[in-house]
Write an enzyme that holds these catalytic residues in place. Structure first.
Site, short mmCIF file in Angstrom:
data_model
loop_
_atom_site.label_atom_id
_atom_site.label_comp_id
_atom_site.label_asym_id
_atom_site.label_seq_id
_atom_site.Cartn_x
_atom_site.Cartn_y
_atom_site.Cartn_z
N LYS A 74 0.86 -1.19 0.00
CA LYS A 74 0.00 0.00 0.00
C LYS A 74 0.89 1.24 0.00
O LYS A 74 1.95 1.27 0.66
CB LYS A 74 -0.90 -0.02 1.24
CG LYS A 74 -1.95 1.09 1.29
CD LYS A 74 -2.85 0.89 2.50
CE LYS A 74 -3.91 1.98 2.63
NZ LYS A 74 -4.79 1.76 3.80
N SER A 115 -9.61 1.68 2.78
CA SER A 115 -8.73 2.47 1.94
C SER A 115 -7.66 1.65 1.23
O SER A 115 -6.96 2.17 0.36
CB SER A 115 -8.03 3.54 2.80
OG SER A 115 -7.15 2.96 3.75
N SER A 128 -10.21 -1.00 6.78
CA SER A 128 -9.56 -0.68 5.51
C SER A 128 -8.83 -1.86 4.88
O SER A 128 -8.36 -1.76 3.75
CB SER A 128 -8.58 0.49 5.69
OG SER A 128 -9.29 1.66 5.97
#
Length: 532
Positions: free
Chosen positions: A117, A198, A222
């Site tokens: 990420k 996210s 997330s």
């Protein structure tokens, strides 16, 4: 075909596909035809498959890395899941191959391409921006702790995945999976559907086979929500099991990295590689020894036999017919596997606590933690939250920064009595809600639908009737694992969540593995443009 034979067959197929350059058939008209889904072998290969092929010298890490880079070239134009590829990835792969030849594999991630990420520091030629142009000139001085762990395990850092900008803690109107750096990530099952947030790019990448595994971060769902939306396995580990060192923060009292993969085995192997005690992250000290030395010890097909599993229906069933159908089917399968399912195991609603205590605590923590991260990061960029707000005011993009403004109004003081009272009330209520329920019903775990089918991008906040399944585990710092459970009538993935108490990660992984092996629920993405 037996498991070993299948792996040998797939290993040979991977090597042949690399040799002829046919890893990823093109998506017709860049995804305009829903029946033109890619069917490359790398879409199906697991970490174990790749290791089998590399151990047998049928495949090298360099070939695997080039294969995934080719898939990214082919599919990322329609997914926007990957922000950037690592210019040193092939070099890393060659070094892994050399290490394997000279010394053998360092572990199950030797030579395995992994996506991060884009909020995880790497001390290389890749930027770390949390999706924001405000950090384009930031120059992290060292790897995040988990990145260093991956390198030590021989993994190949393939690149960085898109995310919801600032991990969805910026404002009120950003769509899930959008960032100024990467644009809008799309769900590989249906391209106009939300990938959730996210860790959207990590989940979409794992689902589409753009990497063997990906790493996300979870503050309030997330990891598990994007994993559910993309038919992947997502692990939110117990707080402290994996270090947060070197990761752009929201709050150290909720944040945790976690793996996203196509199988429970791959996710477990990755979790074992990245966990460990980090002197710079005090929360990791308590996690020492929380996992057995070998992940294979917990991956047991009979793990659910004789266990008491509570069913959390309140707020999650009776909302969507597809969710009810898939959850009821999962419950029947749990019974078939020898589990005793216990009705009425609904986790109490703590919304009043969330409003009164959790949000004030998190806003204070965000200001404190982000200011510390920005101040410690070299390069030309905003040095604190106030400068970050000023940057966004000078560079408007149509989205607000309401949460930034709210956090800036706090004092950011984690020693203040008012803050400490908020945090103790929030964490205590969340932990009691889970632990009291587990104790009262003598449960080994709680299961519940993870979320609704993915909404159309931009309509994520229209699903209010479905209660959040993550509030208690994230606020309490407890583990939460989602595994593919089925699909809606129009082909959108649905996940099943396993929730437990602190450091019950290994037990939950065993349950998730047993369920996965019994159901084989996951299907590969179809890259449909829409279902409307």
């Amino acid at each position: 075909m037996g498991t070993f034979s299948r792996r040998k067959y797939l290993a040979a197929g991977l090597a042949a596909a690399v040799a002829v350059g046919s890893l990823t058939p093109a998506v017709a008209s860049t995804g305009a035809r829903g029946d033109a889904a890619p069917a490359g072998l790398f879409e199906h290969a697991t970490v174990v498959d790749l290791q089998t092929a590399m151990h047998a010298r049928l495949l090298s890490s360099e070939q695997a890395t080039r294969g995934y880079l080719h898939r990214i070239d082919q599919l990322n134009p329609i997914l926007n899941a990957v922000v950037r590829v690592n210019p040193d990835a092939v070099t890393m792969a060659r070094r892994s191959d050399a290490h394997r030849r000279a010394h053998g594999a360092r572990g199950p991630l030797e030579g395995i391409p992994v996506l991060l990420k884009e909020n995880m520091n790497t001390a290389d030629r890749q930027a770390t921006t949390a999706g924001s142009k405000a950090l384009l000139a930031a120059k992290p001085a060292e790897d995040a702790f988990l990145v260093a762990r991956l390198r030590a395990a021989g993994a190949v850092i393939l690149g960085k995945a898109n995310l919801s900008e600032w991990s969805n803690f910026r404002g009120s109107n950003l769509p899930d999976g959008w960032s100024a750096i990467g644009g809008q990530t799309h769900n590989p099952y249906v391209l106009d559907r939300s990938p959730s947030g996210s860790s959207s790019g990590s989940a979409a990448s794992a689902a589409a086979g753009l990497a063997a595994v990906a790493i996300g971060t979870d503050t309030d769902g997330s990891v598990v929500y994007p994993a559910s939306a993309t038919s992947t396995v997502g692990i939110r580990p117990t707080l402290g099991l994996v270090s947060r060192g070197g990761i752009v923060p929201i709050t150290s009292r909720h944040d945790t990295p976690g793996p996203i993969a196509r199988t429970v085995t791959d996710a477990a192997l990755t979790l074992w590689a990245i966990q460990g005690v980090d002197p710079a992250d005090p929360a990791t000290a308590a996690a020492a020894g929380a996992l057995p030395s070998d992940p294979r010890a917990v991956l047991n097909r009979d793990a659910l036999r004789g266990k008491r599993i509570g069913l959390w229906r309140a707020g999650h069933t009776g909302v969507d017919a597809d969710v009810d159908r898939v959850f009821d089917g999962a419950v029947r399968r749990l019974r078939d596997m020898g589990a005793t399912v216990v009705e009425g195991a609904d986790v109490p609603d703590i919304q009043d606590v969330t409003t009164a205590h959790t949000l004030p605590a998190v806003l204070t923590e965000f200001k404190h933690d982000l200011n510390a991260y920005l101040a410690a990061t070299p390069g030309r960029h905003p040095k604190d939250l106030r400068e970050l707000i000023e940057y966004h005011e000078r560079h408007p993009d149509g989205f607000d920064h309401l949460l930034f403004d709210m956090a800036d109004k706090t004092d950011g003081d984690l020693t203040a009595p008012a803050y400490r009272a908020h945090r103790e009330a929030a964490t205590g209520a969340a932990r009691r809600a889970i632990d009291d329920l587990l104790g009262r019903h003598r449960l080994d775990a709680i299961v519940t639908p993870t979320s609704l089918p993915a909404p159309v991008i931009g309509h994520e906040r229209d699903s209010a009737p479905f209660a959040k399944s993550t509030t208690h585990s994230t606020t309490g710092g407890y583990p939460h694992i989602t595994v593919p459970a089925g699909y809606s009538a129009n082909g959108l993935p649905l996940g099943l969540s396993f929730i437990g108490t602190r450091f019950s990660d290994a037990r939950l992984l065993g349950f998730a593995y047993a369920f996965e092996q019994a159901t084989n629920a996951r299907r590969t993405p179809r890259y449909l443009p829409t279902t409307r």
